[in-house]
Scaffold this motif. Sequence first.
Motif, PDB file in Angstrom:
ATOM      1  N   ASN A 166       0.898  -1.223   0.162  1.00 26.11           N
ATOM      2  CA  ASN A 166       0.048   0.069  -0.062  1.00 26.11           C
ATOM      3  C   ASN A 166       0.694   1.371  -0.141  1.00 26.11           C
ATOM      4  OD1 ASN A 166      -1.975  -1.835   0.553  1.00 26.11           O
ATOM      5  ND2 ASN A 166      -2.306  -1.684   2.693  1.00 26.11           N
ATOM      6  N   GLU A 211       6.114   0.808  15.558  1.00 27.83           N
ATOM      7  CA  GLU A 211       5.208   0.004  15.145  1.00 27.83           C
ATOM      8  C   GLU A 211       5.138  -1.212  15.849  1.00 27.83           C
ATOM      9  OE1 GLU A 211       4.639  -1.345  10.384  1.00 27.83           O
ATOM     10  OE2 GLU A 211       6.514  -0.353  11.186  1.00 27.83           O
ATOM     11  N   ASP A 231      10.959 -11.326  14.143  1.00 29.83           N
ATOM     12  CA  ASP A 231      11.098 -10.281  15.036  1.00 29.83           C
ATOM     13  C   ASP A 231      10.405  -8.893  14.657  1.00 29.83           C
ATOM     14  OD1 ASP A 231      11.933 -11.848  17.043  1.00 29.83           O
ATOM     15  OD2 ASP A 231      13.991 -11.181  16.708  1.00 29.83           O
ATOM     16  N   ASN A 232      10.582  -8.553  13.223  1.00 26.97           N
ATOM     17  CA  ASN A 232      10.462  -7.444  12.524  1.00 26.97           C
ATOM     18  C   ASN A 232       9.710  -7.455  11.007  1.00 26.97           C
ATOM     19  OD1 ASN A 232      12.148  -5.559  14.434  1.00 26.97           O
ATOM     20  ND2 ASN A 232      13.909  -7.033  13.481  1.00 26.97           N
ATOM     21  N   HIS A 245       1.728  -4.662   8.037  1.00 25.05           N
ATOM     22  CA  HIS A 245       1.301  -3.567   7.977  1.00 25.05           C
ATOM     23  C   HIS A 245       1.348  -2.799   6.600  1.00 25.05           C
ATOM     24  CE1 HIS A 245       2.452  -3.178  12.660  1.00 25.05           C
ATOM     25  NE2 HIS A 245       1.610  -3.918  12.151  1.00 25.05           N
ATOM     26  N   MET A 246       2.462  -3.238   5.823  1.00 26.39           N
ATOM     27  CA  MET A 246       2.589  -2.684   4.589  1.00 26.39           C
ATOM     28  C   MET A 246       1.457  -3.221   3.524  1.00 26.39           C
ATOM     29  SD  MET A 246       6.549  -2.580   3.749  1.00 26.39           S
ATOM     30  CE  MET A 246       6.783  -2.142   2.283  1.00 26.39           C
ATOM     31  N   GLY A 247       0.896  -4.631   3.755  1.00 24.09           N
ATOM     32  CA  GLY A 247       0.374  -5.287   2.356  1.00 24.09           C
ATOM     33  C   GLY A 247      -0.925  -5.579   2.678  1.00 24.09           C
ATOM     34  N   GLU A 266       4.931  -4.877  17.262  1.00 22.76           N
ATOM     35  CA  GLU A 266       5.543  -6.244  16.852  1.00 22.76           C
ATOM     36  C   GLU A 266       6.670  -6.036  15.886  1.00 22.76           C
ATOM     37  OE1 GLU A 266       3.205  -9.721  16.293  1.00 22.76           O
ATOM     38  OE2 GLU A 266       1.153  -8.305  15.862  1.00 22.76           O
ATOM     39  N   VAL A 267       7.322  -4.886  15.930  1.00 21.02           N
ATOM     40  CA  VAL A 267       8.516  -4.764  15.137  1.00 21.02           C
ATOM     41  C   VAL A 267       9.489  -4.094  16.205  1.00 21.02           C
ATOM     42  CG1 VAL A 267       9.580  -3.195  13.550  1.00 21.02           C
ATOM     43  CG2 VAL A 267       7.464  -3.670  13.141  1.00 21.02           C
ATOM     44  N   LYS A 268      10.487  -5.441  16.640  1.00 18.26           N
ATOM     45  CA  LYS A 268      11.202  -5.305  17.610  1.00 18.26           C
ATOM     46  C   LYS A 268      12.369  -4.126  17.442  1.00 18.26           C
ATOM     47  CE  LYS A 268      14.760  -8.473  19.766  1.00 18.26           C
ATOM     48  NZ  LYS A 268      15.458  -9.716  19.418  1.00 18.26           N
ATOM     49  N   ARG A 304       2.260 -16.793  10.429  1.00 12.75           N
ATOM     50  CA  ARG A 304       3.626 -16.530  10.723  1.00 12.75           C
ATOM     51  C   ARG A 304       4.525 -17.647  10.032  1.00 12.75           C
ATOM     52  NH1 ARG A 304       6.233 -12.693  13.910  1.00 12.75           N
ATOM     53  NH2 ARG A 304       4.790 -11.434  15.180  1.00 12.75           N
ATOM     54  N   ASN A 347      15.293  -9.478  -1.069  1.00  7.97           N
ATOM     55  CA  ASN A 347      15.855  -8.045  -0.940  1.00  7.97           C
ATOM     56  C   ASN A 347      16.584  -8.122   0.416  1.00  7.97           C
ATOM     57  OD1 ASN A 347      14.910  -7.481  -3.433  1.00  7.97           O
ATOM     58  ND2 ASN A 347      13.022  -6.438  -2.613  1.00  7.97           N
ATOM     59  N   ASN A 407      13.666  -0.610   6.726  1.00  6.50           N
ATOM     60  CA  ASN A 407      14.679  -1.772   6.534  1.00  6.50           C
ATOM     61  C   ASN A 407      14.689  -2.323   6.945  1.00  6.50           C
ATOM     62  OD1 ASN A 407      16.488  -2.116   4.869  1.00  6.50           O
ATOM     63  ND2 ASN A 407      17.861  -2.338   6.441  1.00  6.50           N
ATOM     64  N   ALA A 420       5.501  -8.156  11.013  1.00  6.22           N
ATOM     65  CA  ALA A 420       4.817  -7.001  11.359  1.00  6.22           C
ATOM     66  C   ALA A 420       4.931  -5.961  10.363  1.00  6.22           C
ATOM     67  CB  ALA A 420       5.218  -6.502  12.634  1.00  6.22           C
ATOM     68  N   ILE A 421       6.206  -5.720   9.663  1.00  3.61           N
ATOM     69  CA  ILE A 421       6.123  -4.745   8.674  1.00  3.61           C
ATOM     70  C   ILE A 421       5.290  -5.186   7.459  1.00  3.61           C
ATOM     71  CG2 ILE A 421       7.903  -3.689   7.148  1.00  3.61           C
ATOM     72  CD1 ILE A 421      10.016  -3.817   9.473  1.00  3.61           C
ATOM     73  N   ILE A 433       9.132   5.682   7.511  1.00  3.83           N
ATOM     74  CA  ILE A 433       8.820   4.339   8.296  1.00  3.83           C
ATOM     75  C   ILE A 433       9.983   3.552   8.226  1.00  3.83           C
ATOM     76  CG2 ILE A 433       7.315   2.212   8.067  1.00  3.83           C
ATOM     77  CD1 ILE A 433       5.156   4.102   6.961  1.00  3.83           C
ATOM     78  N   THR A 434      10.252   2.795   9.249  1.00  7.56           N
ATOM     79  CA  THR A 434      11.483   1.803   9.263  1.00  7.56           C
ATOM     80  C   THR A 434      11.275   0.888   8.053  1.00  7.56           C
ATOM     81  OG1 THR A 434      10.918   2.104  11.542  1.00  7.56           O
ATOM     82  CG2 THR A 434      12.794   0.530  10.832  1.00  7.56           C
ATOM     83  N   ASN A 441      -0.478   1.989  11.661  1.00  7.45           N
ATOM     84  CA  ASN A 441       0.027   1.020  12.449  1.00  7.45           C
ATOM     85  C   ASN A 441       0.900   2.201  13.318  1.00  7.45           C
ATOM     86  OD1 ASN A 441      -1.029  -1.401  12.045  1.00  7.45           O
ATOM     87  ND2 ASN A 441      -0.092  -0.855   9.977  1.00  7.45           N
ATOM     88  N   ARG A 442       1.373   3.093  12.813  1.00 12.96           N
ATOM     89  CA  ARG A 442       2.208   4.053  13.589  1.00 12.96           C
ATOM     90  C   ARG A 442       1.422   5.134  13.903  1.00 12.96           C
ATOM     91  NH1 ARG A 442       7.986   5.745  12.018  1.00 12.96           N
ATOM     92  NH2 ARG A 442       8.741   4.757  13.968  1.00 12.96           N
ATOM     93  N   LEU A 486       5.037  -9.736  -0.470  1.00 12.48           N
ATOM     94  CA  LEU A 486       5.901  -8.766   0.360  1.00 12.48           C
ATOM     95  C   LEU A 486       6.866  -9.796   1.210  1.00 12.48           C
ATOM     96  CD1 LEU A 486       3.653  -6.124   1.438  1.00 12.48           C
ATOM     97  CD2 LEU A 486       5.645  -5.717  -0.097  1.00 12.48           C
ATOM     98  N   ARG A 542       9.860 -10.958  -0.998  1.00 15.98           N
ATOM     99  CA  ARG A 542      10.670 -10.036  -1.223  1.00 15.98           C
ATOM    100  C   ARG A 542      11.671  -9.353  -0.006  1.00 15.98           C
ATOM    101  NH1 ARG A 542       9.834  -7.035  -6.472  1.00 15.98           N
ATOM    102  NH2 ARG A 542       8.405  -8.529  -7.454  1.00 15.98           N
TER     103      ARG A 542
END
Lengths: 403, 249
Positions: free
Chosen positions: A149, A355, B236-237, B244-246, A357-359, B164, B219, B32, B240-241, B29-30, A325-326, B212, B215
């Motif tokens: 998105n 965010e 861990d990361n 949230h993105m997809g 669950e993002v460690k 997961r 990536n 990476n 959730a990323i 947004i983080t 989410n943020r 995602l 990728r």
Amino acid sequence: MMKMMKVLPICFLMLATTTKCDDYLSLDKLTDCQGLASIQMMLRGKISTDCRRPRNALERAVESQFAVTTAVHNCLLSSPPTPRLAGFSCFEIMSNQQSELACFKPVDKSQLDDYLGKYASRYRDKVLLYLQDASRCPVGNGDAGAAPNSLLPAAFNSISQVRFAFALQVGSEKKSQIYHAYADTDPQVDSSGPGAIEVFDFLNVSKAAVVQPSACRSKDGIVSTMDDAQEGRRSVESTLTQKTGLHATVKMRFIDLTYCGTENVSDATKRSDLDDWQDQLKYILALTDYRELDDEELANSPFKNTDEMRDLMAKNLPFAQRNGNRTLGPHVVFLVDDAHRECAAVAEVMVLEPESEVKTDYGSIAILLLGVGDCRIAQRPGGTLSDQLLNKLTDEVRSDAVK
Amino acid sequence: MNSIHRSSIFQAAATIVLVAAVTVAGWPITTNSQEPGFPECLYAGPGDSQRDESRSFRPTEHHDDCVRDVLRVSDFDEVVATERMFGLPSDQITFIGCAAAPFLTYPASIDPPYRVKIYYPATANADLKKYVAPILHEIGHAYQYRQAGSIQKLLASLNNSNERIELGADFLAGLAAKRLKMGPAEFETSFYLVGNYAIDPDSHGNPADRALAFRYGYNAPQTEQFEDSQYADFQDNGFAIVKHMGAPR
């Protein structure tokens, strides 16, 4: 005749049903190879001068996004650049580093629901073919797929939230891309529309962005990265000047906090830490000429208190980010400096929560110092709009958070 | 506070409210769960008919249709390289082709060294090129299973989230595909891996999430050797990323 009258409604019913059955969302924008090539050529040239004024609420809302910045030129095209974009509203957008064609067309929201609800039976095979065909378009680099998105053009964030999307990458640097999405529209912006839009966007980036190395260099503690958002700062200055009719001075600093340790830190701990650091910054600001508004002043203001101000900010977030989410932290720090007759200054500290669950995400802190009028004194070292103060606030966060 | 100050400050405040909202929205947004049913196997997905088959497919009921690696999948260069990459001894993975099988990973032993059986559809006209992507996903499951020790422990370690597990296997397939110099399209346009939007407790993730997650692996910074920490980072990361993105809203 009587027989015919009985038959007619059935025919209409059948026609209506048939039409609905064939009423697929169009999956043809990334496969228009010739059209995409001509758009690419167009974006390599100068911005079009054949522009028109917005004709409806959605077009007006998108165009208003460009008004806050002087660094971007835009043109709402008088006619669609390719036959396949007939019926779309298309903005050509140019800045120093990139050119973009961002188009949208209203579609019925129920079709988007249908796509998601009946994906396997109605759309899956079409989507696979669509992506396979798109990957063969010479404009792209063969990489077509479902897309996040977050690729939605920034200007469309104010009016829409993506439901699903596809993208075709262009070039080898993975910065230019063609994006095709379907999105819900903000009912507050367009209450009489069909509730959704089809989005087409061709982003042509001439200069690849610098890839930021990972903030973590060791497996310990929190590290911070800072951004003074120079372009954003200039935009805010020009907006403030327009609103007040006075010279504006703006200092902004965003501090992103990244957790590099191995332990699991709960979201609640992160939020609590951010609250503490925000309080600490408020304390430092209060040691200068900044002060809180008193009850009487707040009563005369557009806000009852700073929490209401925070809620208003959250409400004013662009539509796409509103349920993001943020989120903004629960409080904002808002202080004023009215010690000088000729300069009114405001300091604000906001928190953006991590965010969930993002460690590695420990959240972010934004510091804004704004002044209107003749604020030269306040900009001197030690003043309420000085770089020295901004750096002191930054150091406080770094010394407390970054171990 | 005099009136000039008040109006200036309140105008500034109002501007801040708007500007801050927009600014926060543009903040970098983080870059990476649902409660799952308890699976006794892990499979590639996707379409409804395929999923129904995998739910109903029981290897023990298909002895007559199944032949040990009839299509010689274990000899694929991609399979050999991916097993090596994830440190999976090839004698601990048995490939079995069955006429009615979906792509499916079954635990074959509950004690170390945690052998698994990977089933695949074996038909006369099978296009073996299209097998590589789903087989990489299954080898990802073999890695997950070996690391956890059992499907129960695997689920328990991931908040009982089937999604997961599945997106984790897609991530591992992405890491492998990059090393094999495969293009992402082979994964993302695979019928077996495309995903679905249906709300399903056994969900593999929707198409955007699956692409995602793949990728995120594809990536990821290339390391000389695969490290367990790369998979840990996804859980861990990355998970959730990706979500949230997809996720469609």
